[in-house]
Design a protein around this motif. Structure first.
Motif, PDB file in Angstrom:
ATOM      1  N   LEU A 444       0.842  -1.204   0.000  1.00  0.00           N
ATOM      2  CA  LEU A 444       0.000   0.000   0.000  1.00  0.00           C
ATOM      3  C   LEU A 444       0.879   1.256   0.000  1.00  0.00           C
ATOM      4  CD1 LEU A 444      -2.685   1.443   0.125  1.00  0.00           C
ATOM      5  CD2 LEU A 444      -2.701   1.095   2.610  1.00  0.00           C
ATOM      6  N   ARG A 445       1.956   1.209   0.791  1.00  0.00           N
ATOM      7  CA  ARG A 445       2.843   2.374   0.801  1.00  0.00           C
ATOM      8  C   ARG A 445       3.503   2.568  -0.559  1.00  0.00           C
ATOM      9  NH1 ARG A 445       5.314   1.996   6.954  1.00  0.00           N
ATOM     10  NH2 ARG A 445       3.558   3.119   7.922  1.00  0.00           N
ATOM     11  N   ALA A 446       3.810   1.496  -1.229  1.00  0.00           N
ATOM     12  CA  ALA A 446       4.376   1.607  -2.576  1.00  0.00           C
ATOM     13  C   ALA A 446       3.356   2.226  -3.532  1.00  0.00           C
ATOM     14  CB  ALA A 446       4.807   0.233  -3.067  1.00  0.00           C
ATOM     15  N   ASP A 447       2.094   1.799  -3.416  1.00  0.00           N
ATOM     16  CA  ASP A 447       1.039   2.386  -4.259  1.00  0.00           C
ATOM     17  C   ASP A 447       0.962   3.892  -4.054  1.00  0.00           C
ATOM     18  OD1 ASP A 447       0.310  -0.117  -5.228  1.00  0.00           O
ATOM     19  OD2 ASP A 447      -1.301  -0.385  -3.746  1.00  0.00           O
ATOM     20  N   LEU A 448       1.037   4.310  -2.780  1.00  0.00           N
ATOM     21  CA  LEU A 448       0.931   5.742  -2.467  1.00  0.00           C
ATOM     22  C   LEU A 448       2.142   6.506  -2.983  1.00  0.00           C
ATOM     23  CD1 LEU A 448      -0.495   5.488   1.167  1.00  0.00           C
ATOM     24  CD2 LEU A 448      -1.737   6.070  -0.922  1.00  0.00           C
ATOM     25  N   LEU A 449       3.317   5.897  -2.887  1.00  0.00           N
ATOM     26  CA  LEU A 449       4.519   6.547  -3.419  1.00  0.00           C
ATOM     27  C   LEU A 449       4.436   6.692  -4.937  1.00  0.00           C
ATOM     28  CD1 LEU A 449       7.381   4.882  -1.327  1.00  0.00           C
ATOM     29  CD2 LEU A 449       6.726   7.285  -1.305  1.00  0.00           C
ATOM     30  N   ALA A 450       3.940   5.657  -5.610  1.00  0.00           N
ATOM     31  CA  ALA A 450       3.819   5.720  -7.066  1.00  0.00           C
ATOM     32  C   ALA A 450       2.847   6.821  -7.483  1.00  0.00           C
ATOM     33  CB  ALA A 450       3.356   4.368  -7.617  1.00  0.00           C
ATOM     34  N   ASP A 451       1.751   6.951  -6.730  1.00  0.00           N
ATOM     35  CA  ASP A 451       0.807   8.036  -7.021  1.00  0.00           C
ATOM     36  C   ASP A 451       1.455   9.404  -6.813  1.00  0.00           C
ATOM     37  OD1 ASP A 451      -1.948   9.294  -7.320  1.00  0.00           O
ATOM     38  OD2 ASP A 451      -1.461   9.850  -5.252  1.00  0.00           O
ATOM     39  N   GLU A 452       2.205   9.534  -5.722  1.00  0.00           N
ATOM     40  CA  GLU A 452       2.869  10.816  -5.448  1.00  0.00           C
ATOM     41  C   GLU A 452       3.920  11.117  -6.514  1.00  0.00           C
ATOM     42  OE1 GLU A 452       5.265  12.989  -1.758  1.00  0.00           O
ATOM     43  OE2 GLU A 452       4.354  11.005  -1.489  1.00  0.00           O
ATOM     44  N   ALA A 453       4.636  10.100  -6.942  1.00  0.00           N
ATOM     45  CA  ALA A 453       5.640  10.294  -7.997  1.00  0.00           C
ATOM     46  C   ALA A 453       4.993  10.765  -9.293  1.00  0.00           C
ATOM     47  CB  ALA A 453       6.400   8.989  -8.225  1.00  0.00           C
ATOM     48  N   PHE A 462      11.060  15.968 -12.105  1.00  0.00           N
ATOM     49  CA  PHE A 462      11.430  14.616 -12.513  1.00  0.00           C
ATOM     50  C   PHE A 462      12.436  13.995 -11.544  1.00  0.00           C
ATOM     51  CE2 PHE A 462      10.365  16.860 -16.545  1.00  0.00           C
ATOM     52  CZ  PHE A 462       9.179  16.177 -16.795  1.00  0.00           C
ATOM     53  N   THR A 463      13.237  14.808 -10.908  1.00  0.00           N
ATOM     54  CA  THR A 463      14.188  14.273  -9.924  1.00  0.00           C
ATOM     55  C   THR A 463      13.440  13.643  -8.753  1.00  0.00           C
ATOM     56  OG1 THR A 463      15.804  15.973 -10.537  1.00  0.00           O
ATOM     57  CG2 THR A 463      16.112  14.860  -8.421  1.00  0.00           C
ATOM     58  N   GLY A 464      12.469  14.379  -8.226  1.00  0.00           N
ATOM     59  CA  GLY A 464      11.677  13.839  -7.132  1.00  0.00           C
ATOM     60  C   GLY A 464      10.868  12.630  -7.550  1.00  0.00           C
ATOM     61  N   ALA A 465      10.311  12.678  -8.768  1.00  0.00           N
ATOM     62  CA  ALA A 465       9.505  11.556  -9.258  1.00  0.00           C
ATOM     63  C   ALA A 465      10.360  10.299  -9.381  1.00  0.00           C
ATOM     64  CB  ALA A 465       8.883  11.912 -10.600  1.00  0.00           C
ATOM     65  N   ALA A 466      11.567  10.431  -9.949  1.00  0.00           N
ATOM     66  CA  ALA A 466      12.428   9.254 -10.130  1.00  0.00           C
ATOM     67  C   ALA A 466      12.771   8.627  -8.781  1.00  0.00           C
ATOM     68  CB  ALA A 466      13.698   9.660 -10.872  1.00  0.00           C
ATOM     69  N   ALA A 467      13.068   9.455  -7.790  1.00  0.00           N
ATOM     70  CA  ALA A 467      13.425   8.931  -6.473  1.00  0.00           C
ATOM     71  C   ALA A 467      12.259   8.168  -5.838  1.00  0.00           C
ATOM     72  CB  ALA A 467      13.870  10.078  -5.572  1.00  0.00           C
ATOM     73  N   LEU A 468      11.061   8.739  -5.946  1.00  0.00           N
ATOM     74  CA  LEU A 468       9.899   8.077  -5.349  1.00  0.00           C
ATOM     75  C   LEU A 468       9.553   6.780  -6.073  1.00  0.00           C
ATOM     76  CD1 LEU A 468       7.501  11.035  -4.451  1.00  0.00           C
ATOM     77  CD2 LEU A 468       9.042   9.759  -2.967  1.00  0.00           C
ATOM     78  N   ALA A 488       7.264   0.179 -11.785  1.00  0.00           N
ATOM     79  CA  ALA A 488       7.763   1.367 -11.089  1.00  0.00           C
ATOM     80  C   ALA A 488       9.163   1.715 -11.559  1.00  0.00           C
ATOM     81  CB  ALA A 488       7.744   1.127  -9.580  1.00  0.00           C
ATOM     82  N   ARG A 489      10.012   0.675 -11.788  1.00  0.00           N
ATOM     83  CA  ARG A 489      11.373   0.959 -12.277  1.00  0.00           C
ATOM     84  C   ARG A 489      11.349   1.533 -13.689  1.00  0.00           C
ATOM     85  NH1 ARG A 489      12.484  -3.757  -9.006  1.00  0.00           N
ATOM     86  NH2 ARG A 489      13.804  -3.032  -7.264  1.00  0.00           N
ATOM     87  N   ALA A 490      10.414   1.087 -14.502  1.00  0.00           N
ATOM     88  CA  ALA A 490      10.297   1.663 -15.846  1.00  0.00           C
ATOM     89  C   ALA A 490       9.921   3.145 -15.760  1.00  0.00           C
ATOM     90  CB  ALA A 490       9.263   0.891 -16.657  1.00  0.00           C
ATOM     91  N   HIS A 491       9.009   3.452 -14.867  1.00  0.00           N
ATOM     92  CA  HIS A 491       8.650   4.867 -14.657  1.00  0.00           C
ATOM     93  C   HIS A 491       9.861   5.667 -14.186  1.00  0.00           C
ATOM     94  CE1 HIS A 491       4.329   5.303 -15.277  1.00  0.00           C
ATOM     95  NE2 HIS A 491       4.119   4.115 -14.699  1.00  0.00           N
ATOM     96  N   ALA A 492      10.655   5.068 -13.300  1.00  0.00           N
ATOM     97  CA  ALA A 492      11.845   5.766 -12.790  1.00  0.00           C
ATOM     98  C   ALA A 492      12.838   6.021 -13.911  1.00  0.00           C
ATOM     99  CB  ALA A 492      12.486   4.947 -11.669  1.00  0.00           C
ATOM    100  N   LEU A 493      12.985   5.044 -14.818  1.00  0.00           N
ATOM    101  CA  LEU A 493      13.902   5.235 -15.951  1.00  0.00           C
ATOM    102  C   LEU A 493      13.482   6.427 -16.808  1.00  0.00           C
ATOM    103  CD1 LEU A 493      14.369   1.505 -17.027  1.00  0.00           C
ATOM    104  CD2 LEU A 493      16.184   3.036 -16.204  1.00  0.00           C
ATOM    105  N   LEU A 494      12.196   6.529 -17.096  1.00  0.00           N
ATOM    106  CA  LEU A 494      11.732   7.641 -17.934  1.00  0.00           C
ATOM    107  C   LEU A 494      11.871   8.962 -17.200  1.00  0.00           C
ATOM    108  CD1 LEU A 494      10.475   8.621 -20.542  1.00  0.00           C
ATOM    109  CD2 LEU A 494       8.220   8.171 -19.573  1.00  0.00           C
ATOM    110  N   ALA A 495      11.505   8.985 -15.926  1.00  0.00           N
ATOM    111  CA  ALA A 495      11.619  10.243 -15.160  1.00  0.00           C
ATOM    112  C   ALA A 495      13.071  10.690 -15.092  1.00  0.00           C
ATOM    113  CB  ALA A 495      11.047  10.055 -13.760  1.00  0.00           C
TER     114      ALA A 495
END
Length: 994
Positions: A444-453, A462-468, A488-495
């Motif tokens: 659930l915490r991961a879901d919330l972090l992904a939404d915040e990112a 994008f720096t904050g998004a990649a970290a989250l 989530a890692r794919a999203h981090a790569l793009l961010a």
């Protein structure tokens, strides 16, 4: 003052310099130092002039206790050494009896008998000097009005007398007469009396600003709301932060409080916080504090007593706390004046103002309308509800399940669910459900972090998004959900690939960190980063993504296509188009095969955008039409606003603003069905503003620009918001809405982050530049020149943008020339030319140089010819450079405009033959107009000017008439009849004089 003047010439220079300063502590302290310096000279005249300056500084710096002291010294010198005082100085001494009378009225500790004794001395001295007594009766009336007794008689004794050289100026006397009628309850007569001042026909140093402040409420009561609004904007600018007009500032605060503009009132109060400390006049302070209390009471009545408010120095204030403090101080002042005067006039007048009910529920005063909910520190701006929010009261397991189901579909309501879940999870005492369907807390915490990112990415963080996203991926691994972790890692790569290359300049260099859109130098790094991100996502998809659900695999394919789309956008290379379309094809095929409806729409949007980026507008339009057909038939409906916005931008590119306007209007209508953060309505409003401008609807465009800015602020995109506001300010200035422009920019420049230059120092400079231009358009040349000089000094350090410095320095030079400071104008022009040599601004600089030449020749005649010709020679070199570079001016031809200016400059210098020769050259460069020529007006003016030189100044009417008649015939034959009137008028004049 660095060093005391050693000679009387130095003293007089220092006095003149001090007189150019604004009234306030700096000017007053310097004036005191200059009096000390003047006392060291044996001559009396320097001391007289220094005392005159000191009394003026005290009077207009709101220090009435000191003004009479300075005048007493002056009067002693006048009595002891009358020969020192020439006619002008003598006039000033008698004039300033009135200043002392006003100063004594403003001090409740001065007995009423002393005030009357002073007026008696004034009368006796006027009579002894053989001066008319109308000024004396004017001061007698003002005392009666102040005390609240025998006003009618005193008014008649003053108003019925003939004015003298020592009478107050016409504007001030009009203001006093209007205030008399206003106090008698006759709004209509007061407004009629004020009209010459309010219309700008009569003015002085304090007018019309003083009268405007008092006329605002009568105008509202009379139903003249638009005029009240306009005068508020213009009048407030004339009195803000001015201690000697603090009472008028209070009236503007009261006006805001009574028109539903309480938030603006608090903003203006903050802008005038200096008045709490700098106003030394009890009478001015009473008037100011009463206006402040009207505002604070209204804010408190609306339930916002805990808002912060700017107040007396030394502590922080809330609205409620400051209102209580102001109430006590103002009540005490009113009581002191009434005790001195033996009446209750000031207490009663104050009560009348405090008890006045709002006159309007809401009056839109500025282009940036704010509400009290928006001024709380750190409080998010609450957007107005456009739809019914989803019910989020269900038990936690059901809410988690609903959030995940909505998120899988990409449904906008998922955001509200995640927000509610974030609130519950972070609450003290949270207990996670022991439910296999919900999964562990880590998930659930991961879901919330992904939404915040995701939210950070939408705001370009994008720096904050990649970290989250990386943090979320780790939690998904801990929760045993590798498919979610891979996504989530794919999203981090793009961010990470979208983080702008670091091109920050060293501190103090005057340059600004740039993002990818700022210059071509960043493009290779961006392209490389996006290429690498795409390759990493492909590997991730193939090697590290077991067990992806169809919606997850479709989302990963969407990220791959997006990376390549962004690469195409960055490079603009045709060689990158095919790869994007191939990836989009994979996404579309997969989503269609698995019926992932949202990603089918996403693929079609990406394909249409790719065609648009590649320049294939017909294909892009066809793809968008097909997309809209599918969305209307199969959904998802929340993509419709975005698709309509895309088609509208394509239509704008195809020069179809009408179609774009229709699409954008429909997009905004549909956007209201979805959460505010689901659709980029700020962009829709911005695009609609562009469509309106192309359709010739600037007022409508202005509304959409300000709406776009407001929406960007609500979602935290302050940079985009300030850009939109900057465009709105420029447009309002183009529309002639000068005061609207200035008020908007004043509001923006007062924002803490803008004042600190945080959004972008160049954006802040642009806001200031637009404001300086607006001040010039509003004929506040002193303030405009000061701002231009400051901007010119700052922009001189912009090594990465010398062209902007060239434009700013050129405009600064013109303003200096308008103030007859041609030496400084020459220096500024030379700076502009040096910057132009590095980064050409042909047209802007040519225009400035020609204007400089015109101003110097007009103001100095033959004496200024050499300087004017030097400016024109510079303009000639600029025109030569433009010609060599193949530059085509957007307005007048630089060469023909230059030849015309040579003619005008020589005419100002009475060199008529040279003027005529220059105009002949201009005509030859222009060539004769044709049927469709947009130069007909310029050609006709050139003919008129040449004929005037020839027929009037050179006294050769025959060839002048021949020239005019031929031009009229040609213009008429071509259908340019509107351009013939000045020519026929001049011809008639020449014939009459034959």
């Amino acid at each position: 003052m660095p060093t005391a003047p050693q000679t009387t010439d130095e003293l007089y220079e220092a006095l003149q310099a001090n007189q150019r300063r604004p009234y306030g502590r700096t000017r007053t302290v310097t004036a005191e130092e200059l009096v000390d310096a003047a006392e060291r000279f044996e001559e009396t005249l320097p001391l007289v002039r220094a005392l005159l300056e000191l009394q003026e500084a005290y009077t207009y710096g709101s220090e009435p206790r000191k003004s009479p002291v300075a005048f007493a010294r002056l009067l002693t010198l006048f009595d002891e050494q009358p020969d020192v005082f020439d006619e002008n100085l003598r006039h000033l001494v008698f004039w300033r009896f009135k200043w002392v009378a006003a100063a004594l009225r403003a001090l409740p500790e001065i007995p009423l008998t002393s005030l009357r004794q002073w007026l008696t001395e004034m009368r006796e001295r006027y009579e002894k000097a053989g001066l008319g007594l109308q000024p004396y009766y004017g001061q007698t009336y003002r005392l009666a009005a102040h005390v609240g007794e025998d006003e009618a008689l005193a008014f008649e004794l003053w108003a019925g007398r003939t004015r003298t050289r020592l009478s107050d100026c016409e504007a001030c006397e009009i203001g006093e007469r209007a205030l008399y009628h206003l106090a008698a309850g006759d709004d209509e007569r007061a407004l009629g009396t004020w009209e010459p001042v309010l219309a700008g026909k009569e003015s002085c140093q304090e007018e019309p600003a003083r009268s405007i402040a008092h006329a605002l409420l009568p105008l509202l009561r009379a139903g003249h709301t638009d005029r009240a609004r306009e005068l508020h904007l213009a009048g407030y600018r004339g009195c803000r932060r001015n201690p000697s007009m603090s009472g008028e500032v209070g009236r503007h605060l009261e006006f805001c409080a009574l028109t539903g503009n309480e938030a603006r009132g608090l903003e203006l109060l903050a802008e005038n916080r200096n008045l709490f400390d700098e106003v030394d006049s009890p009478l001015e302070l009473l008037d100011f504090l009463t206006g402040v209390e009207v505002l604070l009471r209204r804010v408190e009545q609306l339930g916002h007593g805990e808002l912060p408010a700017a107040g007396f120095p030394g502590r922080t204030w809330t609205v409620s706390g400051l209102r209580a403090e102001v109430h006590g101080r103002a009540d005490d002042l009113a009581a002191r004046f009434d005790a001195r005067n033996g009446t209750t006039a000031h207490t009663e007048r104050r009560s009348t103002r405090l008890d006045r009910a709002p006159l309007l529920e809401a009056l839109e005063l500025t282009l940036r309308t704010r509400h009290l909910d928006e001024v709380a520190p750190g409080a998010p701006v609450v957007a107005p509800a456009a739809r019914t929010a989803p019910d989020l009261s269900e038990p936690l397991p059901e809410l988690i399940a609903r959030a995940r189901a909505l998120d899988e579909r990409g449904h906008p309501d998922a955001r509200a669910c995640w927000t509610e879940l974030r609130t519950r999870v972070t609450a003290r005492g949270y207990t996670h459900p022991d439910d296999p369907a919900v999964g562990p807390l880590a998930r659930l915490r991961a879901d919330l972090l992904a939404d915040e990112a995701s939210r950070l990415g939408e705001r370009d963080d994008f720096t904050g998004a990649a970290a989250l996203y990386e943090e979320a991926a780790g939690l998904y691994d801990d929760a045993g959900t590798p498919a979610h972790a891979a996504l989530a890692r794919a999203h981090a790569l793009l961010a990470t690939a979208e983080i702008p290359p670091q091109t920050s300049a060293p501190a103090g260099s005057g340059t600004t960190p740039r993002g990818p859109a700022d210059g071509a130098d960043d493009t290779p790094a961006e392209v490389a980063a996006l290429t690498a991100a795409h390759a990493a996502m492909v590997r991730l998809h193939a090697e590290e993504s077991p067990g992806l659900a169809p919606y997850q695999e479709a989302r990963l394919l969407r990220l791959r296509a997006t990376a390549l789309g962004l690469r195409l956008q960055a490079s603009g290379s045709d060689g990158h188009v095919a790869a994007v379309l191939d990836e989009i094809g994979l996404l579309h095929d997969f989503a269609t095969r698995h019926d992932v409806t949202g990603q089918i729409a996403g693929a079609l949007i990406l394909r249409a955008s790719t065609f648009a980026l590649s320049g294939d507008l017909p294909a892009a339009v066809a793809e968008t039409d097909a997309l809209l057909d599918r969305l209307n038939a199969h959904g998802p409906a929340w993509h419709l606003p975005r698709a309509l916005g895309l088609r509208a931008r394509l239509r704008l590119g195809a020069q179809d603003p009408e179609g774009a306007h229709a699409d954008l209007g429909e997009a905004l209508r549909l956007a209201a069905d979805w959460p505010a953060d689901a659709v980029d309505t700020a962009r829709l409003h911005g695009d609609l503003a562009e469509a309106c401008l192309r359709l010739g609807r600037p007022d409508e465009a202005l509304r959409h620009l300000t709406r776009s800015a407001e929406l960007n602020l609500r979602r935290g995109d302050r940079f985009d918001a300030y850009c939109a506001y900057s465009n709105a300010a420029t447009l309002s200035l183009d529309l002639g809405r000068v005061e609207d422009c200035i008020a908007l920019l004043d509001s923006l420049l007062a924002e803490p982050d803008v004042a600190a230059g945080e959004p972008n120092d160049r954006l802040v400079a642009q806001l200031r530049l637009t404001r300086a231009r607006a001040l010039r358009a509003g004929e506040d040349l002193k303030a405009a020149t000061a701002e231009f000089l400051a901007l010119a000094a700052e922009s001189a350090g912009w090594d990465d943008d010398p062209g902007s410095h060239a434009v700013i320095a050129g405009e600064t030079a013109v303003l200096l020339a308008e103030a007859d400071e041609f030496d400084r104008a020459r220096e500024a022009a030379d700076q502009a030319l040096a910057a132009h040599a590095r980064d050409p601004r042909h047209e802007a600089l040519s225009n400035c140089l020609r204007e400089l030449a015109r101003l110097q020749a007009r103001q100095q005649g033959a004496d200024g010819l050499a300087g004017a010709l030097a400016f024109l020679a510079d303009a000639g070199r600029v025109a030569d450079g433009a010609r060599t570079a193949g530059y085509e001016a957007h307005g007048r031809s630089l060469d023909s405009a230059l030849a015309y200016e040579y003619g005008r400059v020589h005419a100002y210098a009475d060199a008529y033959e040279e003027a005529l020769a220059a105009l002949e050259k201009a005509l030859a460069l222009l060539g004769e107009p044709g049927p469709e020529s947009d130069r007909a007006g310029e050609w006709a003016e050139c003919v008129r000017f040449a004929a005037a030189m020839e027929g009037i100044y050179l006294e050769r009417p025959a060839p002048a008439l021949a020239r005019l008649d031929a031009a009229v015939s040609r213009l008429t034959a071509l259908g340019h009849t509107g351009e013939t009137e000045p020519l026929t008028s001049l011809a008639d004049r020449l014939r009459d004089e034959e």
